[in-house]
Design an enzyme around this catalytic site. Sequence first.
Site, mmCIF file in Angstrom:
data_model
loop_
_atom_site.group_PDB
_atom_site.id
_atom_site.type_symbol
_atom_site.label_atom_id
_atom_site.label_comp_id
_atom_site.label_asym_id
_atom_site.label_seq_id
_atom_site.Cartn_x
_atom_site.Cartn_y
_atom_site.Cartn_z
ATOM 1 N N LYS A 264 3.988 1.338 -3.277
ATOM 2 C CA LYS A 264 3.201 0.971 -4.267
ATOM 3 C C LYS A 264 3.474 1.783 -5.569
ATOM 4 C CE LYS A 264 -0.707 -0.572 -1.607
ATOM 5 N NZ LYS A 264 -0.609 -2.021 -2.207
ATOM 6 N N ARG B 237 -1.923 -7.650 7.660
ATOM 7 C CA ARG B 237 -1.600 -8.885 8.450
ATOM 8 C C ARG B 237 -0.808 -8.459 9.591
ATOM 9 N NH1 ARG B 237 1.101 -11.812 3.539
ATOM 10 N NH2 ARG B 237 -0.288 -10.400 2.585
HETATM 11 N N1 BES Z 1 -4.183 -3.124 0.829
HETATM 12 C C1 BES Z 1 -3.380 -3.936 0.303
HETATM 13 C C2 BES Z 1 -4.486 -4.817 -0.759
HETATM 14 C C3 BES Z 1 -5.307 -4.338 -1.692
HETATM 15 C C4 BES Z 1 -5.044 -4.614 -2.932
HETATM 16 C C5 BES Z 1 -6.698 -3.806 -1.247
HETATM 17 C C6 BES Z 1 -6.080 -4.022 -3.826
HETATM 18 C C7 BES Z 1 -7.452 -3.423 -2.212
HETATM 19 C C8 BES Z 1 -7.159 -3.741 -3.545
HETATM 20 C C9 BES Z 1 -2.423 -4.725 1.176
HETATM 21 O O1 BES Z 1 -2.019 -4.047 2.067
HETATM 22 C C10 BES Z 1 -1.131 -4.965 0.335
HETATM 23 O O2 BES Z 1 -0.628 -4.359 -0.375
HETATM 24 N N2 BES Z 1 -1.188 -6.506 -0.097
HETATM 25 C C11 BES Z 1 -0.150 -6.817 -0.946
HETATM 26 C C12 BES Z 1 0.539 -8.010 -0.343
HETATM 27 C C13 BES Z 1 1.746 -8.432 -1.161
HETATM 28 C C14 BES Z 1 3.121 -7.232 -0.874
HETATM 29 C C15 BES Z 1 2.124 -9.620 -0.406
HETATM 30 C C16 BES Z 1 -0.583 -7.366 -2.238
HETATM 31 O O3 BES Z 1 -1.764 -7.824 -2.386
HETATM 32 O O4 BES Z 1 0.119 -7.084 -3.409
HETATM 33 MN MN MN Z 2 -0.263 -2.757 1.549
#
Ligand code: BES
Ligand code: MN
Length: 504
Positions: free
Chosen positions: A286, A360
């Site tokens: 990230k 997931r």
């Molecule tokens: N934990 C994150 C989602 C999240 C985003 C939680 C903002 C709380 C606040 C999740 O694991 C994630 O990184 N999701 C990605 C998925 C994508 C890579 C398909 C996302 O939402 O960007």
């Molecule tokens: Mn994630």
Amino acid sequence: MSFMRTQLTFAHLAGIETELLAVLAADTQTAKGPDAKPLPVLLTSDAAVQAAAAAVLASGEFKAGANETLLLHAPAGLMAKRLLIVGLGKQPKATANSVRSAAGAAVRFAKPRGIRDVALSLPELQQVAGARSARAAVEGALVGDYDPDTYRSDRKDQSVKSFTLAASEKEDQAALEAAFAEGVIVGESQNFTRVLVNEPGNKLTPTILGQRAAEMAAEVGLGWEVHSTEKLHELKMGAFWSVSQGSEEPPALIVLRYEPEGVTDGPVLGLVGKGITFDSGGISLKPGDNMEKMKYDMAGGAAMIGAMRAIALLKPRVRVVGVVCAAENMPDGKAQKPGDVQIAMSGKSIEIINTDAEGRLVLADGLTYARQLGATHLIDAATLTGACVVALGMINAGGFSNDDQTWDKFDDALEISGEKFWRLPLGEEYAELIKSDIGDIKNTGGRWGGASTAAEFLKVFAEDTPWIHLDIAGLAWVEDSRPYIAKGPSGVAVRSILEWVRSF
Ligand code: BES
Ligand code: MN
Ligand code: ZN
């Protein structure tokens, strides 16, 4: 946890000795337009309180807006040292939820002012039964009392030590007492979840989350097991393990069991939670901005643990099994890579497109395991997608289901919990987007409709079991403090999951 003593009394308001007596008021003005001034009315028939507040209510200084407060010192004719009037907003729109917030606002008014003892008069509202108000009031008071400043070395404990709810003798006392006792359990369980969610990644590893769940389970009489790496391999949890393999911290597979005596048939409810104690994104790292927030990526798991606590104490006549998949998502020489293929516990093959779509993956095996443990109905909670936050903001959490009847039960539960979930679509077209060329499915479905493609992924593992998925990414953390709740972990979903369970 919370050291707030809570009690319900049927004494007259004038005689209550307290640092602060809070009384609710609503705006009864129904006319609209520039000349329509607010008409605040106290929601108590107590003559002494009416008299003490008469002048200020007539002054027009107080409009009874939602969570608006006005303080009077040394109110004439009352034993209370202070009288706090808290607004509920427009009278016809006032609900149990407004009472919950107003009670929280009263407690949060008291905290920074050094007031450690609060009494609240149960509002007399036609549209909300006394018992519902009583439950909501004590929930709100407990939730309002929590602050997340755990690690301040100069932390001063500002918690309110004693909260008294004062109801009229004319109310059904037994019903009020039962509802009040329920509210205490629910409010404390929500705070239990918030304490867990607030912990940073270095203080709450998967192992420690497992220990905290186990301690709680032993205390309230739940069955429990906490497994780690070996068990994941034994169960062939290839999806769950793939997230954990890049971290020095071992995973925790937390199982909590509620088996009420004499209940040997009927449904078994499976509560599955995402417990990522820190989500760096893994190799699909990230960006640095706001990455610290990803300590709350275990909020879905913590909600399940808090709900299990409340279930153990409220004792519904239905069996429940909780499964929390806890891991840390880290980049490392051993971490999984985009392009890798993982075989989930169910046997399905998953092509990893983005290692940041890890929630997931752990939930996939959690759902399969809950089914193997006998779950006839599934509900999962997860801070799963940023896309859900884009779609619904921080106002509604997302909900999905493969079964209308099961969703309807959840929808009814929302009426009691006061939480906001909005049902979003699943469908064949979304499922199409996560088909893989090399295997069965891939773990991301591209840029658009990300909340729905994530839900479709989970649906594959729910198989034919009625299932609900809650995406709480936008609501698990309160970004700005509100009059009734601190900035920080919200404990969202605990109350709704609990009510859903109780509806069986
Ligand atoms: N934990 C994150 C989602 C999240 C985003 C939680 C903002 C709380 C606040 C999740 O694991 C994630 O990184 N999701 C990605 C998925 C994508 C890579 C398909 C996302 O939402 O960007
Ligand atoms: Mn994630
Ligand atoms: Zn995540």
